[in-house]
Scaffold this motif. Structure first.
Motif, mmCIF file in Angstrom:
data_model
loop_
_atom_site.group_PDB
_atom_site.id
_atom_site.type_symbol
_atom_site.label_atom_id
_atom_site.label_comp_id
_atom_site.label_asym_id
_atom_site.label_seq_id
_atom_site.Cartn_x
_atom_site.Cartn_y
_atom_site.Cartn_z
ATOM 1 N N GLY A 102 0.779 -1.197 0.000
ATOM 2 C CA GLY A 102 0.000 0.000 0.000
ATOM 3 C C GLY A 102 0.824 1.266 0.000
ATOM 4 O O GLY A 102 1.993 1.301 -0.301
ATOM 5 N N THR A 103 0.146 2.325 0.406
ATOM 6 C CA THR A 103 0.780 3.640 0.494
ATOM 7 C C THR A 103 0.383 4.289 1.812
ATOM 8 O O THR A 103 -0.694 4.886 1.904
ATOM 9 C CB THR A 103 0.347 4.542 -0.683
ATOM 10 O OG1 THR A 103 0.480 3.840 -1.907
ATOM 11 C CG2 THR A 103 1.216 5.800 -0.725
ATOM 12 N N PRO A 104 1.207 4.176 2.862
ATOM 13 C CA PRO A 104 0.830 4.721 4.163
ATOM 14 C C PRO A 104 0.505 6.211 4.153
ATOM 15 O O PRO A 104 -0.319 6.672 4.953
ATOM 16 C CB PRO A 104 2.068 4.439 5.025
ATOM 17 C CG PRO A 104 2.720 3.274 4.374
ATOM 18 C CD PRO A 104 2.477 3.437 2.909
ATOM 19 N N THR A 105 1.112 6.955 3.235
ATOM 20 C CA THR A 105 0.914 8.404 3.230
ATOM 21 C C THR A 105 -0.273 8.850 2.385
ATOM 22 O O THR A 105 -0.494 10.051 2.226
ATOM 23 C CB THR A 105 2.185 9.107 2.731
ATOM 24 O OG1 THR A 105 2.581 8.522 1.472
ATOM 25 C CG2 THR A 105 3.323 8.954 3.738
ATOM 26 N N ASN A 164 4.695 7.410 -1.690
ATOM 27 C CA ASN A 164 4.764 7.615 -3.126
ATOM 28 C C ASN A 164 5.077 9.070 -3.414
ATOM 29 O O ASN A 164 4.530 9.963 -2.748
ATOM 30 C CB ASN A 164 3.432 7.244 -3.794
ATOM 31 C CG ASN A 164 3.265 5.754 -3.956
ATOM 32 O OD1 ASN A 164 4.228 5.002 -3.886
ATOM 33 N ND2 ASN A 164 2.034 5.327 -4.165
ATOM 34 N N PRO A 165 5.925 9.351 -4.388
ATOM 35 C CA PRO A 165 6.166 10.744 -4.759
ATOM 36 C C PRO A 165 4.839 11.426 -5.105
ATOM 37 O O PRO A 165 4.015 10.866 -5.826
ATOM 38 C CB PRO A 165 7.055 10.621 -5.998
ATOM 39 C CG PRO A 165 7.720 9.293 -5.869
ATOM 40 C CD PRO A 165 6.698 8.407 -5.215
ATOM 41 N N SER A 175 11.128 5.816 2.498
ATOM 42 C CA SER A 175 11.355 4.982 1.321
ATOM 43 C C SER A 175 10.359 5.396 0.245
ATOM 44 O O SER A 175 9.149 5.225 0.404
ATOM 45 C CB SER A 175 11.175 3.501 1.669
ATOM 46 O OG SER A 175 11.340 2.694 0.527
ATOM 47 N N LEU A 176 10.883 5.952 -0.854
ATOM 48 C CA LEU A 176 10.037 6.476 -1.927
ATOM 49 C C LEU A 176 9.928 5.481 -3.080
ATOM 50 O O LEU A 176 10.947 5.018 -3.607
ATOM 51 C CB LEU A 176 10.617 7.791 -2.469
ATOM 52 C CG LEU A 176 10.432 9.060 -1.644
ATOM 53 C CD1 LEU A 176 11.163 10.218 -2.338
ATOM 54 C CD2 LEU A 176 8.958 9.403 -1.484
ATOM 55 N N GLY A 177 8.702 5.195 -3.492
ATOM 56 C CA GLY A 177 8.486 4.297 -4.625
ATOM 57 C C GLY A 177 8.555 5.035 -5.938
ATOM 58 O O GLY A 177 7.528 5.391 -6.526
ATOM 59 N N VAL A 194 0.788 6.843 -10.501
ATOM 60 C CA VAL A 194 0.059 8.103 -10.659
ATOM 61 C C VAL A 194 0.969 9.321 -10.542
ATOM 62 O O VAL A 194 0.552 10.429 -10.876
ATOM 63 C CB VAL A 194 -1.088 8.228 -9.631
ATOM 64 C CG1 VAL A 194 -2.143 7.178 -9.905
ATOM 65 C CG2 VAL A 194 -0.571 8.117 -8.205
ATOM 66 N N HIS A 195 2.193 9.134 -10.063
ATOM 67 C CA HIS A 195 3.086 10.289 -9.939
ATOM 68 C C HIS A 195 3.837 10.534 -11.247
ATOM 69 O O HIS A 195 3.844 9.686 -12.147
ATOM 70 C CB HIS A 195 4.061 10.101 -8.781
ATOM 71 C CG HIS A 195 5.177 9.137 -9.063
ATOM 72 N ND1 HIS A 195 5.084 7.780 -8.812
ATOM 73 C CD2 HIS A 195 6.432 9.333 -9.586
ATOM 74 C CE1 HIS A 195 6.216 7.188 -9.154
ATOM 75 N NE2 HIS A 195 7.047 8.103 -9.636
ATOM 76 N N GLN A 196 4.467 11.705 -11.330
ATOM 77 C CA GLN A 196 5.343 12.051 -12.438
ATOM 78 C C GLN A 196 6.746 12.310 -11.887
ATOM 79 O O GLN A 196 6.946 12.475 -10.685
ATOM 80 C CB GLN A 196 4.813 13.280 -13.185
ATOM 81 C CG GLN A 196 3.470 13.036 -13.876
ATOM 82 C CD GLN A 196 3.018 14.242 -14.675
ATOM 83 O OE1 GLN A 196 3.143 15.386 -14.215
ATOM 84 N NE2 GLN A 196 2.481 14.008 -15.865
ATOM 85 N N VAL A 197 7.703 12.370 -12.801
ATOM 86 C CA VAL A 197 9.102 12.550 -12.386
ATOM 87 C C VAL A 197 9.268 13.823 -11.564
ATOM 88 O O VAL A 197 9.996 13.841 -10.563
ATOM 89 C CB VAL A 197 10.022 12.556 -13.624
ATOM 90 C CG1 VAL A 197 11.447 12.943 -13.231
ATOM 91 C CG2 VAL A 197 10.016 11.174 -14.302
ATOM 92 N N LYS A 198 8.573 14.884 -11.954
ATOM 93 C CA LYS A 198 8.724 16.161 -11.233
ATOM 94 C C LYS A 198 8.334 16.030 -9.758
ATOM 95 O O LYS A 198 8.864 16.746 -8.897
ATOM 96 C CB LYS A 198 7.897 17.263 -11.905
ATOM 97 C CG LYS A 198 6.405 17.028 -11.920
ATOM 98 C CD LYS A 198 5.680 18.172 -12.624
ATOM 99 C CE LYS A 198 4.190 17.891 -12.757
ATOM 100 N NZ LYS A 198 3.494 17.782 -11.469
#
Length: 379
Positions: free
Chosen positions: A62-65, A96-97, A117-119, A134-138
């Motif tokens: 999952g994504t805790p944040t 997740n970023p 720890s960033l996915g 769903v994130h982008q590089v930026k």
């Protein structure tokens, strides 16, 4: 006996990635509130009074944040209530970023979280979309900068390779961009096609094709070489760190030590047994609220299983399995227990044996599963 680590699972995601087979559900605020109540009951069953002293805590998903700010604070408070945070050496949150706004970053820091720890997976917007991110590089740049400004500098990022349509050159660009951050820790995993995932369905239909095995091996070797050139040392098959920044929590697993497994679908290892929690969210919540023990399955771990796991897990580390430690722990030498496996694997060039360790060779790291199965003992 002391349990040195705790893993706490938060199963919610904004979107389900095409490759992920972890226990996960689309985020829903009401369901997340119910989950927090159930999670509290489970933690309180393990630790009914006082604060447990653990060396590491890892909150994953999952994504805790992905939860709201108030839900995140509720989670942090329940962890703080049950664990001695000042005594905890490493307290990690996965994120997740794009999920980490300034308020959430400040909250994590205030409650003693000291590692993130960033996915990230890849530095390629088109590929991120293709794998269901769903994130982008930026967003990576924004979040890393936000974390560093808040004093959370112990950051790890995850990268993936052997993705559909990914070339060796494309993965090299991802590695180069990742290294520009100068972070202390990197993890990198090849794509595994797991059942009950979007990619598995596509694979079964013949519409998903992974890169050739030679390309996958080249990507891995490129990863090893480029990180080593930057002083980021490989300390486990898929993990790399600057000296002193190795993941203490993950070393708990690879050193075959005990840990609490808390939350839906979590695996735990406590004296004498391994546990697997209920995965479906309604069933987990119902059972946890009922008696604080949402366990699906308990498997006894006898001496045979302990010795097998000592080899499976320990050989993942660059330092390998300590012969002295093995003998001290089990009162038998590795050669006595695995008398056929060691010489066979050494002859194949998959193992190297030193004065006090057995380690995988570079070839052995690529063929790790073949090595591990040789350490299965007859019943």
């Amino acid at each position: 006996m002391t349990i040195p680590s705790a893993y706490i699972h938060i199963p919610f995601c904004q979107q389900i990635c095409h490759y992920c087979d972890f226990t996960k559900f689309f985020y829903n605020e009401r369901l997340a509130d119910e989950y927090m109540e159930a999670l509290y009951q489970e933690i309180h069953t393990y630790i009914p009074g006082g604060k447990a002293r653990v060396k590491t805590i890892f909150v994953g998903g999952g994504t805790p944040t992905v939860v709201t700010l108030s839900q995140l604070e509720r989670l942090l408070r329940m962890i703080d209530e049950h664990f001695d945070i000042p005594a905890c050496e490493e307290y990690t949150f996965e994120a997740n970023p794009g999920d980490l706004d300034l308020e959430k970053v400040k909250l994590l820091k205030a409650y003693g979280v000291n590692r993130i720890s960033l996915g990230v997976q890849v530095f390629d917007d088109d590929m991120l979309e293709k794998i269901g991110r769903v994130h982008q590089v930026k967003d990576v740049y924004t979040n890393v900068d936000r974390l560093i400004q808040a004093g959370l500098t112990n950051i790890s990022i995850d990268l993936m390779y052997a993705l559909p349509g990914q070339t060796v050159g494309a993965f090299e660009e991802t590695i180069d961009e990742a290294l520009q951050f100068g972070l202390p820790h990197y993890s990198s995993y090849s794509l595994q096609i797991e059942p009950k995932t979007v990619f598995y369905q596509r694979y079964k239909k013949g519409t998903l094709v992974k890169p050739p095995e030679d390309d996958e091996a080249e990507m891995y070797e490129l990863l090893q070489r480029k990180l080593a050139d930057q002083g980021v040392n490989q300390y486990e098959i898929s993990n790399f760190a600057k000296p002193g920044f190795e993941s203490k929590h993950n070393l708990t697993y690879w050193n075959n030590e005990y840990y609490y497994g808390i939350g839906a679908g979590s695996h735990g290892y406590v004296p004498g047994k391994r546990t697997i929690n209920i995965r479906p969210l309604p069933a987990y919540v119902k059972q946890a609220k009922a008696n604080g023990r949402p366990i699906l399955h308990e498997e006894p771990v006898g001496l045979k299983e302990q010795m097998e796991e000592e080899m499976f897990l320990g050989l993942r580390k660059a330092s390998g399995v300590s012969l002295k430690h093995f003998k001290g722990k089990y009162s038998r030498t590795v050669n006595e227990v695995f008398k056929d496996a060691v010489p066979k694997l050494k002859e194949r060039g998959l193992l190297t044996v030193g004065d006090d360790s057995i380690r995988l060779t570079d070839k052995g790291k690529i063929l790790g599963n073949e090595v591990f199965q040789e350490f299965l003992l007859d019943s």
